[in-house]
Structure formats: C-alpha cells, structure tokens
Design an enzyme around this catalytic site. Structure first.
Site, PDB file in Angstrom:
ATOM      1  N   HIS A  46       0.753  -1.062  -0.377  1.00  0.00           N
ATOM      2  CA  HIS A  46       0.509  -0.257  -0.008  1.00  0.00           C
ATOM      3  C   HIS A  46       1.358   1.111   0.202  1.00  0.00           C
ATOM      4  O   HIS A  46       0.455   2.069  -0.844  1.00  0.00           O
ATOM      5  CB  HIS A  46      -0.350   0.271   1.535  1.00  0.00           C
ATOM      6  N   SER A  87      -5.001  -2.408   5.305  1.00  0.00           N
ATOM      7  CA  SER A  87      -3.688  -2.108   4.588  1.00  0.00           C
ATOM      8  C   SER A  87      -3.362  -2.202   5.874  1.00  0.00           C
ATOM      9  O   SER A  87      -3.068  -1.910   6.643  1.00  0.00           O
ATOM     10  CB  SER A  87      -3.752  -1.319   4.184  1.00  0.00           C
TER      11      SER A  87
END
Length: 120
Positions: A46, A87
């Site tokens: 991410h 994430s």
C-alpha cells in the site's frame, strides 16, 4: 464538487488483476473534498500506491489524507470488482465508500461488492 477537484480523477486502478489500493480524501483550498481510489498491479505494498499517488496530488495544491486501504480484485472482462482486506500501514478503508466511488466510474459493471475475505 468544485471545478478544482474535477481535475483529480475519482479512480485510477488497473483493468484486471488483484492489487493493493488506498482510499484517499482529497481537499481543495476551498474546503471542498472528495474520496478517490488508487491501486495497481505493479505495487506490492500500500505504501507503493501512496508513493505514486500522494506527491502528485500535493503537487497540484491539494491536501490529502489516506483513509485506509485493502485489496481490489478487478475482473474487467467479467465486469466485476471485489473490494476486501486492509492495509498494515493505513488500516482498513471503509469499503462501502470505495465501492460507491467505483460505481460512479464503472456504471456498466454487473457486480461491485466488498467482503472481509477474497471470494465471490
């Protein structure tokens, strides 16, 4: 939404594949804001998506804040998108918001859903 914010595309994702994504709140100097979705198959993490996205937005004079992330399973050939996961760096995005943003771009898709796990 302001004309200023219309310069920032709502969605930039790959047409096929499974990849990390981030949900970003972009705010103009006027105070108006919108959520955008960014992700691609070339990003392993991410933070890679962040590094490609945030500097470009800030260079245009906008403030931005990552609202979380997850994974996107985009099956463009089937007109389906599945949003799921989280994430490790930014937490779990509000996938209902992500799906709403995706639906605005992919109006002709049969299925844009979110789940906790990767399955159809």
């Amino acid at each position: 939404m302001t004309k200023e914010l219309s310069k920032v595309p709502d969605v930039e994702i790959d047409p096929e594949g499974i990849f990390p994504y981030i949900l970003v709140d972009v705010t103009a100097k006027s105070g108006h804001s919108k959520c955008i979705v960014r992700g691609d198959c070339f990003s392993e993490y991410h933070s890679d998506v962040y590094d490609k996205t945030i500097p470009k937005i800030k260079a245009q004079g906008f403030d931005c804040r990552v609202m979380g992330g997850g994974k996107i399973d985009h099956r463009g050939s089937k007109k389906e998108i599945l949003v799921y996961g989280y994430s490790g760096n930014y937490g779990e995005a509000e996938h209902t918001i992500t799906c709403a943003v995706l639906r605005k771009k992919y109006k002709d898709y049969d299925k844009i859903t979110h789940r906790k796990q990767n399955f159809y």
